[in-house]
Design an enzyme around this catalytic site. Sequence first.
Site, PDB file in Angstrom:
ATOM      1  N   LYS A 288       0.836  -1.209   0.000  1.00  0.00           N
ATOM      2  CA  LYS A 288       0.000   0.000   0.000  1.00  0.00           C
ATOM      3  C   LYS A 288       0.865   1.252   0.000  1.00  0.00           C
ATOM      4  CE  LYS A 288      -1.925   1.618   4.079  1.00  0.00           C
ATOM      5  NZ  LYS A 288      -1.649   3.034   4.413  1.00  0.00           N
ATOM      6  N   ASN A 289       1.748   1.353   0.966  1.00  0.00           N
ATOM      7  CA  ASN A 289       2.470   2.621   1.135  1.00  0.00           C
ATOM      8  C   ASN A 289       3.475   2.876   0.013  1.00  0.00           C
ATOM      9  OD1 ASN A 289       0.974   3.208   3.372  1.00  0.00           O
ATOM     10  ND2 ASN A 289       2.450   2.326   4.809  1.00  0.00           N
TER      11      ASN A 289
ATOM     12  N   ARG B 230      -3.151  10.278   4.072  1.00  0.00           N
ATOM     13  CA  ARG B 230      -1.828  10.815   4.373  1.00  0.00           C
ATOM     14  C   ARG B 230      -0.928  10.807   3.130  1.00  0.00           C
ATOM     15  NH1 ARG B 230       0.812  13.872   8.169  1.00  0.00           N
ATOM     16  NH2 ARG B 230       3.019  13.385   8.099  1.00  0.00           N
TER      17      ARG B 230
ATOM     18  N   ASP C 235      -4.633   7.957   9.429  1.00  0.00           N
ATOM     19  CA  ASP C 235      -5.080   7.344  10.678  1.00  0.00           C
ATOM     20  C   ASP C 235      -4.872   8.250  11.873  1.00  0.00           C
ATOM     21  OD1 ASP C 235      -5.604   5.018   9.303  1.00  0.00           O
ATOM     22  OD2 ASP C 235      -3.538   4.352   9.515  1.00  0.00           O
TER      23      ASP C 235
ATOM     24  N   ARG D  86       0.933  14.211  13.378  1.00  0.00           N
ATOM     25  CA  ARG D  86       1.631  13.857  12.134  1.00  0.00           C
ATOM     26  C   ARG D  86       2.002  15.133  11.391  1.00  0.00           C
ATOM     27  NH1 ARG D  86      -1.118   8.607   9.483  1.00  0.00           N
ATOM     28  NH2 ARG D  86       0.946   8.391   8.599  1.00  0.00           N
ATOM     29  N   PRO D  87       3.026  15.821  11.895  1.00  0.00           N
ATOM     30  CA  PRO D  87       3.429  17.076  11.259  1.00  0.00           C
ATOM     31  C   PRO D  87       4.093  16.829   9.906  1.00  0.00           C
ATOM     32  CG  PRO D  87       4.980  16.495  12.988  1.00  0.00           C
ATOM     33  CD  PRO D  87       3.913  15.440  13.006  1.00  0.00           C
ATOM     34  N   VAL D  88       4.333  17.911   9.160  1.00  0.00           N
ATOM     35  CA  VAL D  88       5.022  17.778   7.859  1.00  0.00           C
ATOM     36  C   VAL D  88       6.245  18.696   7.797  1.00  0.00           C
ATOM     37  CG1 VAL D  88       3.095  16.909   6.463  1.00  0.00           C
ATOM     38  CG2 VAL D  88       3.322  19.373   6.831  1.00  0.00           C
TER      39      VAL D  88
ATOM     40  N   ASP E 210       3.877  -0.435  12.030  1.00  0.00           N
ATOM     41  CA  ASP E 210       2.632  -0.952  11.454  1.00  0.00           C
ATOM     42  C   ASP E 210       2.384  -2.413  11.832  1.00  0.00           C
ATOM     43  OD1 ASP E 210       1.956   1.451  10.038  1.00  0.00           O
ATOM     44  OD2 ASP E 210       3.578   0.988   8.662  1.00  0.00           O
TER      45      ASP E 210
HETATM   46  N1  EPU Z   1       7.267  13.306  11.672  1.00  0.00           N
HETATM   47  C1  EPU Z   1       7.719  14.537  12.015  1.00  0.00           C
HETATM   48  N2  EPU Z   1       7.808  15.495  11.048  1.00  0.00           N
HETATM   49  C2  EPU Z   1       7.459  15.238   9.750  1.00  0.00           C
HETATM   50  C3  EPU Z   1       7.010  13.964   9.403  1.00  0.00           C
HETATM   51  C4  EPU Z   1       6.928  13.001  10.386  1.00  0.00           C
HETATM   52  O1  EPU Z   1       8.008  14.793  13.168  1.00  0.00           O
HETATM   53  O2  EPU Z   1       7.545  16.149   8.936  1.00  0.00           O
HETATM   54  C5  EPU Z   1       7.148  12.276  12.717  1.00  0.00           C
HETATM   55  C6  EPU Z   1       5.685  11.846  12.879  1.00  0.00           C
HETATM   56  O3  EPU Z   1       5.025  12.688  13.777  1.00  0.00           O
HETATM   57  C7  EPU Z   1       5.806  10.448  13.376  1.00  0.00           C
HETATM   58  C8  EPU Z   1       7.096   9.948  12.745  1.00  0.00           C
HETATM   59  O4  EPU Z   1       7.771  11.101  12.272  1.00  0.00           O
HETATM   60  O5  EPU Z   1       5.924  10.441  14.767  1.00  0.00           O
HETATM   61  C9  EPU Z   1       6.919   8.996  11.582  1.00  0.00           C
HETATM   62  O6  EPU Z   1       6.263   9.615  10.529  1.00  0.00           O
HETATM   63  P1  EPU Z   1       6.609   9.327   9.013  1.00  0.00           P
HETATM   64  O7  EPU Z   1       6.605  10.632   8.305  1.00  0.00           O
HETATM   65  O8  EPU Z   1       7.797   8.461   8.887  1.00  0.00           O
HETATM   66  O9  EPU Z   1       5.329   8.509   8.576  1.00  0.00           O
HETATM   67  P2  EPU Z   1       4.500   8.750   7.271  1.00  0.00           P
HETATM   68  O10 EPU Z   1       5.432   8.851   6.148  1.00  0.00           O
HETATM   69  O11 EPU Z   1       3.481   9.789   7.471  1.00  0.00           O
HETATM   70  C10 EPU Z   1       4.323   6.270   6.541  1.00  0.00           C
HETATM   71  C11 EPU Z   1       3.221   5.308   6.314  1.00  0.00           C
HETATM   72  C12 EPU Z   1       2.640   4.873   7.647  1.00  0.00           C
HETATM   73  C13 EPU Z   1       3.746   4.263   8.494  1.00  0.00           C
HETATM   74  C14 EPU Z   1       4.888   5.285   8.663  1.00  0.00           C
HETATM   75  C15 EPU Z   1       6.070   4.764   9.430  1.00  0.00           C
HETATM   76  C16 EPU Z   1       2.322   6.112   4.203  1.00  0.00           C
HETATM   77  C17 EPU Z   1       1.190   6.692   3.471  1.00  0.00           C
HETATM   78  N3  EPU Z   1       2.178   5.920   5.512  1.00  0.00           N
HETATM   79  O12 EPU Z   1       3.722   7.391   7.155  1.00  0.00           O
HETATM   80  O13 EPU Z   1       1.701   3.871   7.360  1.00  0.00           O
HETATM   81  O14 EPU Z   1       3.250   3.912   9.756  1.00  0.00           O
HETATM   82  O15 EPU Z   1       5.326   5.699   7.365  1.00  0.00           O
HETATM   83  O16 EPU Z   1       6.617   3.667   8.811  1.00  0.00           O
HETATM   84  O17 EPU Z   1       3.337   5.787   3.621  1.00  0.00           O
HETATM   85  C18 EPU Z   1      -0.201   2.528   7.701  1.00  0.00           C
HETATM   86  O18 EPU Z   1       0.041   2.023   6.593  1.00  0.00           O
HETATM   87  O19 EPU Z   1      -1.023   2.055   8.489  1.00  0.00           O
HETATM   88  C19 EPU Z   1       0.541   3.736   8.088  1.00  0.00           C
HETATM   89  C20 EPU Z   1       0.140   4.529   9.061  1.00  0.00           C
END
Ligand code: EPU
Length: 423
Positions: free
Chosen positions: A28-29, A99, A123, A128-130, A311
């Site tokens: 998926k991701n 997301r 979720d 979940r900041p960017v 996950d």
């Molecule tokens: N974070 C920051 N700043 C940012 C981005 C993230 O502090 O700018 C922090 C978040 O707050 C969090 C941590 O970093 O605590 C991890 O976030 P990350 O950005 O790595 O996650 P993501 O890219 O938003 C993807 C998957 C998630 C998976 C995570 C970790 C997608 C669409 N989602 O999210 O998948 O849990 O990586 O591996 O790719 C799921 O599939 O159920 C799911 C939630």
Amino acid sequence: MPPQQDHGAFVIEGGQPVRGAVATAGSKNATLGVMAAALLVPEECRLTNVPRIADVDVMAGVLRSLGAKVEWDGEHELLIDAAGVNPSVPDRALAVSLRGSFAIMGALLARLGEASCPPPGGDVIGLRPVDVHLKGFAALGAQVMESEEWFELKASGLKGASIFNDYPSVLGTQNLMMAAATAEGVTTIVNAAAEPEVQGMAEMLRGMGAKVSGEGSSTVRIEGVKSLHGTEYAVIPDRLEAGTFAIAAAITGGEAEVRSARPDHLTSLIHKLREAGVSVETDGDTLRVKAAEKLKAVTIQALPYPGFATDLQAPMAVLLTQASGVSRVMERVFDNRLLYVDELLKMGATIDKQDNTTAIITGPTPLRGARVKALDVRAGAAVILAGLAATGETTITDIHHIDRGYERIDERLRSLGARIKRV
Ligand code: EPU
């Protein structure tokens, strides 16, 4: 949010061992990221091994709202032609529901010199900041504008830069790799995420003519190229789905072959399953899993890759309710990803949630069927696993969350002997 379709509920008659062979679907991701990457070129990209899940449909809707043509060609092949992409503003309702939609930012910025996206949803698992994405875009020379409703980027020519990520964000790293692909000069992303989904993005970009190296390590290097072209790319197997099937066999006293997987992407899970007493053998793209005579308690810490996958934290915690002794579960990636514990308590588990990130599980406790909710995609997988192991009937509501990330999970579990139906 787009209107939520009614996906019904799952009713599980537990206690049936999961036995047989199952093929893993595409990730998926990884798919969501490479779908966004197709926006980088005004040419067709063909993605194969794409899972038929709700999140892919929503992402397709996001791309279509930007002017891309997205069509299925067979069951698992997706053709994306982004020649007509312009403007750079996606359908808001679709983009906020996912997301992964934020991955359009890096691709659109590189291709059009501008990009917009609302704050992405996804979720409820913590903040979940960017900021990692935005700081990186700014380092490449983009102007970043931010309101409550939209993030906007503008640039007239991106320049390669040395970027340090405060956190190894998966989508953040993918976004910056896309943005840097055609920037002038060399970009290094330090403290990059190493997840297989990032490695998949690197392969896709290389297929498009980009010069990317170092993926899978903590530093990714991108040498900007003048232009990219369309490509064909096979999505990597979903390590989280493969892990869920493996745990299904382990928790039901069963024995299963999980095929078309990438065991090398599941090293942490394989180690922890073995430590708990489960037999796991790997042979090429297959995992052979045989339940333990007696499960042992273990400690898991969810961490960035190659640490234990966040996950798979909830699915593994369900298994540990059946292990003898005291298991500790620590979530170090998200700050609120133990909400599923309340659902497991309804089924008879003994879990002491010390705070939003640490749970102490005492086992083994027999689980009994109950009416529970799928709170998000992985919490949903967790209650399915609990239902398979429980005595009596479990009804799972809110299963649209599960359908976001698992292709026909009910049918595929039934093919392994589980008694699960969608009502
Ligand atoms: N974070 C920051 N700043 C940012 C981005 C993230 O502090 O700018 C922090 C978040 O707050 C969090 C941590 O970093 O605590 C991890 O976030 P990350 O950005 O790595 O996650 P993501 O890219 O938003 C993807 C998957 C998630 C998976 C995570 C970790 C997608 C669409 N989602 O999210 O998948 O849990 O990586 O591996 O790719 C799921 O599939 O159920 C799911 C939630």
